[in-house]
Design a protein around this motif. Structure first.
Motif, PDB file in Angstrom:
ATOM      1  N   ARG A  10       0.830  -1.208   0.000  1.00  0.00           N
ATOM      2  CA  ARG A  10       0.000   0.000   0.000  1.00  0.00           C
ATOM      3  C   ARG A  10       0.866   1.260   0.000  1.00  0.00           C
ATOM      4  NH1 ARG A  10      -4.483   0.068  -2.227  1.00  0.00           N
ATOM      5  NH2 ARG A  10      -4.943   1.989  -1.161  1.00  0.00           N
ATOM      6  N   ILE A  11       1.959   1.229   0.742  1.00  0.00           N
ATOM      7  CA  ILE A  11       2.864   2.378   0.784  1.00  0.00           C
ATOM      8  C   ILE A  11       3.424   2.651  -0.610  1.00  0.00           C
ATOM      9  CG2 ILE A  11       5.111   3.169   1.636  1.00  0.00           C
ATOM     10  CD1 ILE A  11       4.375   1.760   4.311  1.00  0.00           C
ATOM     11  N   LYS A  12       3.815   1.582  -1.298  1.00  0.00           N
ATOM     12  CA  LYS A  12       4.343   1.731  -2.659  1.00  0.00           C
ATOM     13  C   LYS A  12       3.275   2.271  -3.600  1.00  0.00           C
ATOM     14  CE  LYS A  12       7.744  -2.015  -2.496  1.00  0.00           C
ATOM     15  NZ  LYS A  12       8.057  -3.354  -3.026  1.00  0.00           N
ATOM     16  N   GLN A  13       2.066   1.716  -3.491  1.00  0.00           N
ATOM     17  CA  GLN A  13       0.966   2.150  -4.358  1.00  0.00           C
ATOM     18  C   GLN A  13       0.620   3.615  -4.113  1.00  0.00           C
ATOM     19  OE1 GLN A  13      -2.062  -0.704  -3.299  1.00  0.00           O
ATOM     20  NE2 GLN A  13      -1.672  -1.950  -5.113  1.00  0.00           N
ATOM     21  N   ASN A  14       0.566   3.988  -2.843  1.00  0.00           N
ATOM     22  CA  ASN A  14       0.223   5.367  -2.499  1.00  0.00           C
ATOM     23  C   ASN A  14       1.267   6.350  -3.021  1.00  0.00           C
ATOM     24  OD1 ASN A  14      -2.144   4.634  -1.242  1.00  0.00           O
ATOM     25  ND2 ASN A  14      -1.228   4.535   0.795  1.00  0.00           N
ATOM     26  N   ALA A  15       2.529   5.970  -2.923  1.00  0.00           N
ATOM     27  CA  ALA A  15       3.602   6.839  -3.414  1.00  0.00           C
ATOM     28  C   ALA A  15       3.486   7.025  -4.929  1.00  0.00           C
ATOM     29  CB  ALA A  15       4.961   6.253  -3.055  1.00  0.00           C
ATOM     30  N   LYS A  16       3.175   5.938  -5.620  1.00  0.00           N
ATOM     31  CA  LYS A  16       3.036   5.975  -7.068  1.00  0.00           C
ATOM     32  C   LYS A  16       1.849   6.850  -7.486  1.00  0.00           C
ATOM     33  CE  LYS A  16       3.602   2.445 -10.629  1.00  0.00           C
ATOM     34  NZ  LYS A  16       3.492   1.002 -10.890  1.00  0.00           N
ATOM     35  N   LYS A  17       0.717   6.653  -6.820  1.00  0.00           N
ATOM     36  CA  LYS A  17      -0.481   7.436  -7.129  1.00  0.00           C
ATOM     37  C   LYS A  17      -0.274   8.905  -6.793  1.00  0.00           C
ATOM     38  CE  LYS A  17      -3.960   3.832  -6.677  1.00  0.00           C
ATOM     39  NZ  LYS A  17      -5.107   3.336  -5.910  1.00  0.00           N
ATOM     40  N   ALA A  19       2.532  10.581  -6.822  1.00  0.00           N
ATOM     41  CA  ALA A  19       3.398  11.183  -7.838  1.00  0.00           C
ATOM     42  C   ALA A  19       2.607  11.472  -9.112  1.00  0.00           C
ATOM     43  CB  ALA A  19       4.566  10.255  -8.143  1.00  0.00           C
ATOM     44  N   ARG A  20       1.760  10.532  -9.512  1.00  0.00           N
ATOM     45  CA  ARG A  20       0.953  10.711 -10.717  1.00  0.00           C
ATOM     46  C   ARG A  20      -0.020  11.878 -10.539  1.00  0.00           C
ATOM     47  NH1 ARG A  20      -1.813   5.898 -11.121  1.00  0.00           N
ATOM     48  NH2 ARG A  20       0.004   4.916 -12.032  1.00  0.00           N
ATOM     49  N   ASN A  21      -0.688  11.913  -9.391  1.00  0.00           N
ATOM     50  CA  ASN A  21      -1.659  12.977  -9.136  1.00  0.00           C
ATOM     51  C   ASN A  21      -0.996  14.351  -9.081  1.00  0.00           C
ATOM     52  OD1 ASN A  21      -3.764  11.185  -9.093  1.00  0.00           O
ATOM     53  ND2 ASN A  21      -3.892  11.077  -6.868  1.00  0.00           N
ATOM     54  N   ARG A  22       0.190  14.417  -8.481  1.00  0.00           N
ATOM     55  CA  ARG A  22       0.903  15.694  -8.420  1.00  0.00           C
ATOM     56  C   ARG A  22       1.268  16.176  -9.814  1.00  0.00           C
ATOM     57  NH1 ARG A  22       5.963  15.364  -5.125  1.00  0.00           N
ATOM     58  NH2 ARG A  22       5.617  13.187  -5.445  1.00  0.00           N
ATOM     59  N   HIS A  23       1.706  15.265 -10.660  1.00  0.00           N
ATOM     60  CA  HIS A  23       2.070  15.631 -12.030  1.00  0.00           C
ATOM     61  C   HIS A  23       0.853  16.140 -12.796  1.00  0.00           C
ATOM     62  CE1 HIS A  23       2.604  14.747 -16.361  1.00  0.00           C
ATOM     63  NE2 HIS A  23       3.750  15.353 -16.136  1.00  0.00           N
ATOM     64  N   ILE A  24      -0.251  15.427 -12.678  1.00  0.00           N
ATOM     65  CA  ILE A  24      -1.468  15.817 -13.387  1.00  0.00           C
ATOM     66  C   ILE A  24      -1.978  17.163 -12.867  1.00  0.00           C
ATOM     67  CG2 ILE A  24      -3.885  15.188 -13.795  1.00  0.00           C
ATOM     68  CD1 ILE A  24      -2.962  12.242 -13.791  1.00  0.00           C
ATOM     69  N   SER A  25      -1.953  17.356 -11.549  1.00  0.00           N
ATOM     70  CA  SER A  25      -2.404  18.620 -10.957  1.00  0.00           C
ATOM     71  C   SER A  25      -1.539  19.781 -11.420  1.00  0.00           C
ATOM     72  CB  SER A  25      -2.345  18.558  -9.434  1.00  0.00           C
ATOM     73  OG  SER A  25      -3.360  17.760  -8.936  1.00  0.00           O
ATOM     74  N   SER A  26      -0.250  19.556 -11.460  1.00  0.00           N
ATOM     75  CA  SER A  26       0.679  20.595 -11.879  1.00  0.00           C
ATOM     76  C   SER A  26       0.429  20.983 -13.335  1.00  0.00           C
ATOM     77  CB  SER A  26       2.111  20.103 -11.705  1.00  0.00           C
ATOM     78  OG  SER A  26       3.017  21.052 -12.190  1.00  0.00           O
ATOM     79  N   THR A  27       0.230  19.985 -14.174  1.00  0.00           N
ATOM     80  CA  THR A  27      -0.056  20.234 -15.586  1.00  0.00           C
ATOM     81  C   THR A  27      -1.348  21.028 -15.735  1.00  0.00           C
ATOM     82  OG1 THR A  27       1.018  18.144 -16.143  1.00  0.00           O
ATOM     83  CG2 THR A  27      -0.372  19.121 -17.835  1.00  0.00           C
ATOM     84  N   LEU A  28      -2.346  20.642 -14.974  1.00  0.00           N
ATOM     85  CA  LEU A  28      -3.641  21.327 -15.008  1.00  0.00           C
ATOM     86  C   LEU A  28      -3.482  22.799 -14.640  1.00  0.00           C
ATOM     87  CD1 LEU A  28      -6.787  21.241 -15.106  1.00  0.00           C
ATOM     88  CD2 LEU A  28      -6.690  20.690 -12.682  1.00  0.00           C
ATOM     89  N   LYS A  29      -2.764  23.057 -13.563  1.00  0.00           N
ATOM     90  CA  LYS A  29      -2.565  24.439 -13.114  1.00  0.00           C
ATOM     91  C   LYS A  29      -1.845  25.267 -14.175  1.00  0.00           C
ATOM     92  CE  LYS A  29      -2.419  23.255  -8.230  1.00  0.00           C
ATOM     93  NZ  LYS A  29      -1.543  23.044  -7.074  1.00  0.00           N
ATOM     94  N   THR A  30      -0.895  24.646 -14.870  1.00  0.00           N
ATOM     95  CA  THR A  30      -0.148  25.344 -15.914  1.00  0.00           C
ATOM     96  C   THR A  30      -1.074  25.763 -17.052  1.00  0.00           C
ATOM     97  OG1 THR A  30       1.820  24.053 -15.385  1.00  0.00           O
ATOM     98  CG2 THR A  30       1.792  25.164 -17.520  1.00  0.00           C
ATOM     99  N   TYR A  31      -1.942  24.857 -17.478  1.00  0.00           N
ATOM    100  CA  TYR A  31      -2.869  25.173 -18.570  1.00  0.00           C
ATOM    101  C   TYR A  31      -3.841  26.279 -18.167  1.00  0.00           C
ATOM    102  CZ  TYR A  31      -1.470  21.545 -21.849  1.00  0.00           C
ATOM    103  OH  TYR A  31      -0.772  20.796 -22.760  1.00  0.00           O
TER     104      TYR A  31
END
Length: 87
Positions: A10-17, A19-31
């Protein structure tokens, strides 16, 4: 640190998710920022192009579950309204 296999997984899965969510959020904010900057510069053409690029990103972010669908809809609506004020 976790000792159970499931907790470690679960720790590994949470870290992966996370990271993905942060990337998507950052991209969204940029647009979104690009649209707002074009509106501030009173550049109707650039704002329209930026909005057309931002809408699919906003929708995809909602589809991925990073933001709620209502939040996505509200954001698109507000940005569209903002761009239309330049008319």
């Amino acid at each position: 640190m976790a000792h159970h296999k499931s907790a470690i997984k679960r720790i590994k899965q949470n870290a992966k998710k996370n990271a993905r969510n942060r990337h998507i959020s950052s991209t969204l904010k940029t647009y979104i920022k690009r649209v707002r900057e074009a509106v501030e510069a009173k550049d109707k053409e650039a704002a329209t192009v930026a909005l057309k690029a931002a809408i699919p990103v906003i929708d995809k972010t909602a589809t991925k579950g990073v933001i709620h669908s209502s939040n996505a809809s509200r954001t698109v609506s507000r940005l569209t309204k903002l761009v239309n004020t330049l008319g």
